[in-house]
Design a protein around this motif. Structure first.
Motif, short mmCIF file in Angstrom:
data_model
loop_
_atom_site.label_atom_id
_atom_site.label_comp_id
_atom_site.label_asym_id
_atom_site.label_seq_id
_atom_site.Cartn_x
_atom_site.Cartn_y
_atom_site.Cartn_z
N VAL A 146 33.82 18.09 53.28
CA VAL A 146 34.40 18.75 52.13
C VAL A 146 35.89 18.89 52.36
O VAL A 146 36.34 19.22 53.46
N SER A 147 36.67 18.65 51.33
CA SER A 147 38.11 18.77 51.43
C SER A 147 38.50 20.21 51.78
O SER A 147 37.92 21.16 51.25
N PRO A 148 39.49 20.41 52.66
CA PRO A 148 39.99 21.76 52.94
C PRO A 148 40.46 22.48 51.67
O PRO A 148 40.36 23.70 51.57
N ALA A 149 40.94 21.69 50.70
CA ALA A 149 41.38 22.29 49.44
C ALA A 149 40.24 23.00 48.73
O ALA A 149 40.45 24.02 48.06
N THR A 150 39.03 22.47 48.88
CA THR A 150 37.88 23.09 48.24
C THR A 150 37.57 24.45 48.86
O THR A 150 37.20 25.39 48.15
N TRP A 151 37.72 24.56 50.16
CA TRP A 151 37.51 25.86 50.81
C TRP A 151 38.55 26.88 50.34
O TRP A 151 38.22 28.04 50.10
N ILE A 152 39.77 26.42 50.18
CA ILE A 152 40.82 27.32 49.67
C ILE A 152 40.49 27.71 48.23
O ILE A 152 40.62 28.88 47.85
N GLY A 153 40.05 26.74 47.44
CA GLY A 153 39.68 27.02 46.06
C GLY A 153 38.53 28.01 45.98
O GLY A 153 38.53 28.90 45.12
N LEU A 154 37.56 27.88 46.87
CA LEU A 154 36.44 28.81 46.87
C LEU A 154 36.89 30.22 47.23
O LEU A 154 36.42 31.20 46.64
N PHE A 155 37.80 30.33 48.19
CA PHE A 155 38.32 31.65 48.53
C PHE A 155 39.03 32.27 47.33
O PHE A 155 38.83 33.45 47.01
N LEU A 156 39.85 31.48 46.66
CA LEU A 156 40.55 31.97 45.47
C LEU A 156 39.57 32.40 44.39
O LEU A 156 39.70 33.48 43.81
N SER A 157 38.59 31.57 44.12
CA SER A 157 37.68 31.86 43.01
C SER A 157 36.81 33.07 43.28
O SER A 157 36.50 33.84 42.37
N LEU A 158 36.40 33.26 44.53
CA LEU A 158 35.49 34.35 44.85
C LEU A 158 36.20 35.66 45.17
O LEU A 158 35.65 36.75 44.89
N PHE A 159 37.41 35.59 45.73
CA PHE A 159 38.01 36.81 46.25
C PHE A 159 39.39 37.17 45.72
O PHE A 159 39.86 38.29 45.92
N ALA A 160 40.08 36.23 45.06
CA ALA A 160 41.45 36.52 44.62
C ALA A 160 41.50 37.72 43.69
O ALA A 160 42.35 38.61 43.86
N MET A 161 40.62 37.77 42.70
CA MET A 161 40.64 38.88 41.75
C MET A 161 40.32 40.20 42.43
O MET A 161 40.90 41.24 42.11
N LEU A 162 39.39 40.17 43.38
CA LEU A 162 39.03 41.40 44.10
C LEU A 162 40.22 41.91 44.92
O LEU A 162 40.52 43.11 44.91
N VAL A 163 40.87 41.00 45.63
CA VAL A 163 42.01 41.39 46.46
C VAL A 163 43.12 41.98 45.60
O VAL A 163 43.68 43.05 45.91
N ILE A 164 43.44 41.30 44.49
CA ILE A 164 44.50 41.78 43.61
C ILE A 164 44.14 43.12 42.99
O ILE A 164 44.91 44.09 43.03
N ARG A 165 42.94 43.18 42.42
CA ARG A 165 42.51 44.40 41.71
C ARG A 165 42.51 45.62 42.61
O ARG A 165 43.07 46.66 42.28
#
Length: 232
Positions: A23-42
């Protein structure tokens, strides 16, 4: 074009059982963004700026849009995959609108019933939200429909399947995170988010039309948060 297709094809190499080997490393970064970015910001804002002045609300919303834009860049420029890979552009626009309306009606009935039974919507968090100007509430509602569906339905479900998880975990992990992400509204808000998430996830798995999900999600929030103010 051929180069991009080759790169996209090489992102995930599967064995006979369909389990991802690479799996591309970019996909792991994308998964982190999609699952946790909103939680971290909020919750960074909840913790550090509990009173949430107007300017800070604007900053919080901006950061969420920036996160969504970053995810799109990852898909197109790092994964070299089309937006169809996350359910965008998979249906004609008029079909997306029609199914969005169906999603909105079903979700409104379920969410409205749960809100009535639990008495949700009368707490201090709701009072603070209602004090915001109507135009900002409208933008927040629009952002919720677009960004939350992009993160928790389109990208997370598709990419968790890509890395080798089965359908159950690919659906359950984003759904649980999406629901628990509403914990600041109390148990009632978690329950309502879970119910709405199940409906939205079910429609996405059935139709694989992320635009319909965004429309349905946005309409439900609009009817609940904006429409009453327009007629009050």
């Amino acid at each position: 074009m051929e180069t991009n297709n080759i790169r996209a094809a090489s992102l995930v190499m599967t064995n006979e059982r369909g389990v991802a080997n690479k799996v591309s490393p970019a996909t792991w970064i994308g998964l982190f963004l999609s699952l946790f970015a909103m939680l971290v910001i909020r919750y960074a804002f909840v913790f550090f700026v509990p009173e949430m002045p107007f300017a800070w609300v604007i900053l919080k919303e901006t950061l969420m849009w920036v996160s969504a834009a970053a995810l799109l860049v990852i898909i197109l420029r790092a994964e070299y995959l089309p937006l169809r890979s996350i359910g965008l552009g998979t249906a004609r626009w008029w079909m997306s609108i029609l199914w969005g309306l169906v999603i909105a009606v079903v979700s409104a009935a379920v969410v409205g019933g749960l809100a009535y039974l639990t008495g949700y919507g009368h707490g201090p968090g709701s009072a603070a939200f209602e004090k915001l100007p109507l135009w900002l509430i409208t933008l927040i509602v629009f952002r919720a429909g677009v960004v939350e569906e992009l993160f928790y339905r389109g990208y997370a479900i598709e990419r968790l399947r890509m890395i080798g998880l089965g359908r159950f975990w690919s659906v359950t992990i984003p759904l649980v995170i999406f629901s628990l992400g509403h914990w600041s509204g109390g148990a009632a808000n978690i329950l309502i988010a879970l119910a709405a998430g199940i409906i939205l996830t079910g429609f996405y798995l059935w139709r694989r039309d992320l635009v319909a999900n965004m429309i349905g999600h946005g309409l439900v929030d609009f009817v609940a948060n904006v429409l009453p103010k327009l007629f009050s």
